[in-house]
Write a protein that holds these residues in place. Structure first.
Motif, PDB file in Angstrom:
ATOM      1  N   TYR A  11       0.807  -1.294  -0.065  1.00  0.00           N
ATOM      2  CA  TYR A  11      -0.082   0.085   0.069  1.00  0.00           C
ATOM      3  C   TYR A  11       0.787   1.125  -0.036  1.00  0.00           C
ATOM      4  O   TYR A  11       1.509   1.682   0.870  1.00  0.00           O
ATOM      5  CB  TYR A  11      -1.070  -0.038   1.335  1.00  0.00           C
ATOM      6  N   GLY A  12       0.912   1.801  -1.205  1.00  0.00           N
ATOM      7  CA  GLY A  12       2.130   2.931  -1.353  1.00  0.00           C
ATOM      8  C   GLY A  12       1.614   4.352  -1.513  1.00  0.00           C
ATOM      9  O   GLY A  12       1.826   5.345  -0.657  1.00  0.00           O
ATOM     10  N   TYR A  13       0.911   4.525  -2.632  1.00  0.00           N
ATOM     11  CA  TYR A  13       0.703   5.897  -2.919  1.00  0.00           C
ATOM     12  C   TYR A  13      -0.123   6.825  -1.976  1.00  0.00           C
ATOM     13  O   TYR A  13       0.355   7.856  -1.675  1.00  0.00           O
ATOM     14  CB  TYR A  13       0.328   6.033  -4.310  1.00  0.00           C
ATOM     15  N   PRO A  14      -1.175   6.434  -1.666  1.00  0.00           N
ATOM     16  CA  PRO A  14      -1.970   7.331  -0.655  1.00  0.00           C
ATOM     17  C   PRO A  14      -1.450   7.450   0.628  1.00  0.00           C
ATOM     18  O   PRO A  14      -1.667   8.469   1.284  1.00  0.00           O
ATOM     19  CB  PRO A  14      -3.354   6.339  -0.543  1.00  0.00           C
ATOM     20  N   ALA A  15      -0.333   6.445   1.048  1.00  0.00           N
ATOM     21  CA  ALA A  15       0.294   6.314   2.321  1.00  0.00           C
ATOM     22  C   ALA A  15       1.207   7.606   2.387  1.00  0.00           C
ATOM     23  O   ALA A  15       1.378   8.179   3.413  1.00  0.00           O
ATOM     24  CB  ALA A  15       0.827   5.231   2.635  1.00  0.00           C
ATOM     25  N   LYS A  16       1.713   8.281   1.157  1.00  0.00           N
ATOM     26  CA  LYS A  16       2.639   9.319   1.417  1.00  0.00           C
ATOM     27  C   LYS A  16       1.935  10.440   1.147  1.00  0.00           C
ATOM     28  O   LYS A  16       2.729  11.533   1.053  1.00  0.00           O
ATOM     29  CB  LYS A  16       3.697   8.976   0.244  1.00  0.00           C
ATOM     30  N   ILE A  17       0.626  10.706   0.960  1.00  0.00           N
ATOM     31  CA  ILE A  17      -0.043  12.144   0.613  1.00  0.00           C
ATOM     32  C   ILE A  17       0.073  13.123   2.075  1.00  0.00           C
ATOM     33  O   ILE A  17       0.180  12.542   3.023  1.00  0.00           O
ATOM     34  CB  ILE A  17      -1.443  11.942   0.200  1.00  0.00           C
ATOM     35  N   LYS A  18       0.159  14.419   1.794  1.00  0.00           N
ATOM     36  CA  LYS A  18       0.223  15.231   2.892  1.00  0.00           C
ATOM     37  C   LYS A  18      -1.035  15.221   3.342  1.00  0.00           C
ATOM     38  O   LYS A  18      -2.148  15.642   2.699  1.00  0.00           O
ATOM     39  CB  LYS A  18       0.919  16.506   2.533  1.00  0.00           C
ATOM     40  N   ILE A  19      -1.348  15.159   4.865  1.00  0.00           N
ATOM     41  CA  ILE A  19      -2.490  15.396   5.572  1.00  0.00           C
ATOM     42  C   ILE A  19      -2.433  16.201   6.596  1.00  0.00           C
ATOM     43  O   ILE A  19      -1.478  16.315   7.398  1.00  0.00           O
ATOM     44  CB  ILE A  19      -3.121  13.829   6.080  1.00  0.00           C
ATOM     45  N   ASP A  20      -3.354  17.493   6.668  1.00  0.00           N
ATOM     46  CA  ASP A  20      -3.579  18.338   7.558  1.00  0.00           C
ATOM     47  C   ASP A  20      -4.434  17.946   8.650  1.00  0.00           C
ATOM     48  O   ASP A  20      -5.524  17.309   8.130  1.00  0.00           O
ATOM     49  CB  ASP A  20      -3.752  19.833   7.000  1.00  0.00           C
ATOM     50  N   ARG A  21      -4.331  18.023   9.903  1.00  0.00           N
ATOM     51  CA  ARG A  21      -5.277  17.977  10.889  1.00  0.00           C
ATOM     52  C   ARG A  21      -5.629  19.110  11.711  1.00  0.00           C
ATOM     53  O   ARG A  21      -4.493  19.982  12.104  1.00  0.00           O
ATOM     54  CB  ARG A  21      -4.836  16.705  11.795  1.00  0.00           C
ATOM     55  N   TYR A  22      -6.858  19.281  12.216  1.00  0.00           N
ATOM     56  CA  TYR A  22      -7.143  20.409  13.120  1.00  0.00           C
ATOM     57  C   TYR A  22      -7.927  19.902  14.196  1.00  0.00           C
ATOM     58  O   TYR A  22      -8.543  19.235  14.113  1.00  0.00           O
ATOM     59  CB  TYR A  22      -7.999  21.344  12.172  1.00  0.00           C
ATOM     60  N   GLN A  23      -7.515  20.553  15.507  1.00  0.00           N
ATOM     61  CA  GLN A  23      -8.239  20.157  16.616  1.00  0.00           C
ATOM     62  C   GLN A  23      -9.482  21.211  16.776  1.00  0.00           C
ATOM     63  O   GLN A  23      -9.315  22.403  16.795  1.00  0.00           O
ATOM     64  CB  GLN A  23      -7.327  20.548  17.929  1.00  0.00           C
ATOM     65  N   THR A  24     -10.732  20.714  16.692  1.00  0.00           N
ATOM     66  CA  THR A  24     -11.800  21.370  16.623  1.00  0.00           C
ATOM     67  C   THR A  24     -12.755  21.114  17.893  1.00  0.00           C
ATOM     68  O   THR A  24     -12.000  20.240  18.659  1.00  0.00           O
ATOM     69  CB  THR A  24     -12.722  21.272  15.537  1.00  0.00           C
ATOM     70  N   THR A  25     -13.782  21.623  18.014  1.00  0.00           N
ATOM     71  CA  THR A  25     -14.576  21.274  19.330  1.00  0.00           C
ATOM     72  C   THR A  25     -16.099  21.154  18.550  1.00  0.00           C
ATOM     73  O   THR A  25     -16.310  21.414  17.476  1.00  0.00           O
ATOM     74  CB  THR A  25     -14.465  22.468  20.211  1.00  0.00           C
ATOM     75  N   LEU A  26     -16.973  20.472  19.723  1.00  0.00           N
ATOM     76  CA  LEU A  26     -18.322  20.370  19.112  1.00  0.00           C
ATOM     77  C   LEU A  26     -19.026  21.676  18.775  1.00  0.00           C
ATOM     78  O   LEU A  26     -19.603  21.766  17.585  1.00  0.00           O
ATOM     79  CB  LEU A  26     -19.199  19.908  20.195  1.00  0.00           C
ATOM     80  N   TRP A  27     -18.847  22.788  19.377  1.00  0.00           N
ATOM     81  CA  TRP A  27     -19.370  24.206  19.057  1.00  0.00           C
ATOM     82  C   TRP A  27     -18.897  24.613  17.734  1.00  0.00           C
ATOM     83  O   TRP A  27     -19.296  25.137  16.789  1.00  0.00           O
ATOM     84  CB  TRP A  27     -19.051  25.120  20.090  1.00  0.00           C
ATOM     85  N   ALA A  28     -17.340  24.158  17.702  1.00  0.00           N
ATOM     86  CA  ALA A  28     -16.370  24.811  16.389  1.00  0.00           C
ATOM     87  C   ALA A  28     -17.229  24.332  15.219  1.00  0.00           C
ATOM     88  O   ALA A  28     -17.301  24.714  14.010  1.00  0.00           O
ATOM     89  CB  ALA A  28     -15.184  24.651  16.564  1.00  0.00           C
ATOM     90  N   SER A  29     -17.376  22.759  15.338  1.00  0.00           N
ATOM     91  CA  SER A  29     -18.001  22.009  14.194  1.00  0.00           C
ATOM     92  C   SER A  29     -19.309  22.264  13.917  1.00  0.00           C
ATOM     93  O   SER A  29     -19.568  22.200  12.598  1.00  0.00           O
ATOM     94  CB  SER A  29     -17.887  20.431  14.709  1.00  0.00           C
ATOM     95  N   ILE A  30     -20.034  22.857  14.777  1.00  0.00           N
ATOM     96  CA  ILE A  30     -21.331  23.178  14.355  1.00  0.00           C
ATOM     97  C   ILE A  30     -21.433  24.482  13.479  1.00  0.00           C
ATOM     98  O   ILE A  30     -22.131  24.448  12.603  1.00  0.00           O
ATOM     99  CB  ILE A  30     -22.229  23.667  15.772  1.00  0.00           C
ATOM    100  N   ILE A  31     -20.579  25.433  14.127  1.00  0.00           N
ATOM    101  CA  ILE A  31     -20.706  26.747  13.113  1.00  0.00           C
ATOM    102  C   ILE A  31     -19.418  26.626  11.992  1.00  0.00           C
ATOM    103  O   ILE A  31     -19.578  27.442  11.365  1.00  0.00           O
ATOM    104  CB  ILE A  31     -20.108  27.819  13.998  1.00  0.00           C
ATOM    105  N   GLY A  32     -18.982  25.316  11.701  1.00  0.00           N
ATOM    106  CA  GLY A  32     -18.071  25.281  10.737  1.00  0.00           C
ATOM    107  C   GLY A  32     -16.779  25.409  10.567  1.00  0.00           C
ATOM    108  O   GLY A  32     -16.112  25.780   9.759  1.00  0.00           O
ATOM    109  N   SER A  33     -16.126  25.821  11.917  1.00  0.00           N
ATOM    110  CA  SER A  33     -14.589  25.892  11.887  1.00  0.00           C
ATOM    111  C   SER A  33     -13.707  24.846  11.936  1.00  0.00           C
ATOM    112  O   SER A  33     -14.089  23.680  12.346  1.00  0.00           O
ATOM    113  CB  SER A  33     -14.400  26.887  13.549  1.00  0.00           C
ATOM    114  N   ARG A  34     -12.585  25.077  11.302  1.00  0.00           N
ATOM    115  CA  ARG A  34     -11.677  23.808  11.277  1.00  0.00           C
ATOM    116  C   ARG A  34     -10.993  23.609  12.628  1.00  0.00           C
ATOM    117  O   ARG A  34     -10.500  22.651  12.877  1.00  0.00           O
ATOM    118  CB  ARG A  34     -10.895  23.963  10.102  1.00  0.00           C
ATOM    119  N   GLY A  35     -10.858  24.845  13.451  1.00  0.00           N
ATOM    120  CA  GLY A  35     -10.148  24.468  14.571  1.00  0.00           C
ATOM    121  C   GLY A  35      -8.695  25.071  14.463  1.00  0.00           C
ATOM    122  O   GLY A  35      -8.120  25.739  13.603  1.00  0.00           O
TER     123      GLY A  35
END
Length: 415
Positions: free
Chosen positions: A149-173
């Protein structure tokens, strides 16, 4: 005697060069079978395809030879990439807490297929039986495809810490630190499922392997895939693999590629659908987006792209609708501006929130909204309701009166 020694020396030199030249020529003219055997002994895989160019997708047959007695896997992916996102809100098995971490990448291939040996067909069937709980990582683990399993494993992934309220209003965090290689690989599998949704869109098990290492498989590129290059690689493990084979897919008008959707569509169908839907929608005092959205989602377009793309269509229909309704004096500007301010706030929250929800959640929410609206509108058109609601009757009479006056003025102006 001296001349004789010189002659012998020259003769030895000539024979030496002849021997070297013959050896080089013999090496260059080795039978293909012998070259193939030497390549396989060095840990290489031969691979070829029956065609190197497609027009609007099509079927590709892949053949080759690998070291005998080993499982072979084939990866196929496109050079065109799209966005994939997932909100991890599942409770932690140990603590019960919800992480609310948002994962996103813009490097997901628009098309990806991992072809497994035939003997792993049962693995795919077992996962299909799990319904929505099927797992990409489980399929890869049970089929022994972890090292290939090669190509997808190397893609760049960003991650954001959000909250319940932030997800409701659409914030990435808040953006978090990059993940290590192992975690990035695991999350890429989850994003694969979020993007392609079904097992058949990611995996197939039609790879036939003979005892001598010869193998054969096929892959179907759908008619709606992106134009450009597609790469095919056969692997035994992370070190033993073939050189990539490149296939070119050509897309011609009226088919048009939508980069952010990762799909090719025949542009005439959306045009005709929108024409019909908008005409009906404006009659009801709307732009037709509430009808167009579910129709385009059913055609297979991502719900995020549908939601965003329908917005400008509503702008066009609303502009012409406003002009015509203002001519017959059916617009209350005070009410319109008040509603517009509320829509401005909703328009800020909506796009971010759409990015965080899944297609299933989108369909569920949209479906219930349409059901409730339909029930209310149906109730308000019943004879019993109209009889009791004098205000409604007065409004209908006023609309009819204004329409008659407008028609009368037009006829007088024509004379």
């Amino acid at each position: 005697m001296k001349q004789f020694l010189t002659f012998i020396t020259i003769l030895i030199v000539i024979v030496s060069f002849s021997t070297v030249g013959y050896a080089q020529k013999a090496a260059e003219t080795k039978p293909a079978e012998q070259k193939s055997a030497e390549a396989l002994s060095e840990g290489k895989i031969e691979i070829k395809v029956d065609k190197n160019q497609l027009s609007g997708g099509g079927k590709i047959t892949i053949t080759g030879k690998a070291p005998a007695g080993r499982d072979v896997y084939i990866e196929v992916w496109s050079e065109k990439t799209v966005r994939a996102a997932r909100l991890d809100s599942d409770p932690d098995p140990k603590t019960g807490k919800r992480p609310y971490i948002f994962y996103m990448t813009d490097e997901m291939p628009g098309f990806y297929k991992l072809i497994l040996p035939e003997k792993y067909k049962s693995v795919l069937e077992e996962e299909k039986a799990k319904g929505k709980k099927w797992s990409v990582s489980e399929i890869i683990k049970k089929s022994g495809a972890d090292t290939v399993y090669g190509y997808p494993a190397k893609i760049k992934i960003d991650r954001y810490q959000t909250t319940l309220w932030a997800s409701i209003i659409g914030s990435r965090g808040t953006k978090l630190e990059p993940m290590d290689e192992k975690e990035n690989k695991r999350r890429s599998m989850q994003l694969l499922k979020a993007r392609f949704r079904s097992i058949g869109a990611i995996f197939s098990s039609n790879l036939k392997i003979e005892e001598n290492g010869s193998f054969k498989a096929s892959v179907e590129l759908p008619s709606n895939v992106a134009p450009g290059k597609y790469f095919v690689v056969a692997k035994v493990d992370k070190d033993i693999k073939s050189e990539p084979v490149v296939i070119e897919n050509v897309v011609s008008f009226p088919n048009v590629y939508l980069p952010n959707a990762g799909r090719t569509v025949n542009i005439f169908w959306p045009f005709l659908l929108t024409l019909a839907i908008t005409t009906f929608g404006v009659v009801m005092g709307a732009g037709g987006g509430f009808i167009l959205n579910p129709v385009l989602v059913m055609l297979g377009l991502p719900h995020t792209v549908v939601a965003g793309s329908v917005m400008p269509t509503v702008l066009f229909s609303q502009a012409t609708g406003i002009y015509n309704y203002s001519k017959i004096k059916f617009i209350s500007w005070k009410l319109g501006i008040t509603l517009g301010l509320a829509m401005a706030v909703g328009g800020f929250i909506g796009p971010k929130l759409t990015e965080l929800i899944t297609l299933e959640q989108y369909k569920f929410l949209f479906g219930w909204v349409l059901i409730i609206l339909a029930a209310l509108m149906f109730w308000q058109t019943t004879p019993k309701y109209l009889e009791k609601n004098k205000k409604e009757q007065a409004i209908l009479k006023e609309f009819k009166k204004r329409a008659e006056e407008s028609a009368k003025k037009k006829s007088e102006g024509g004379k």
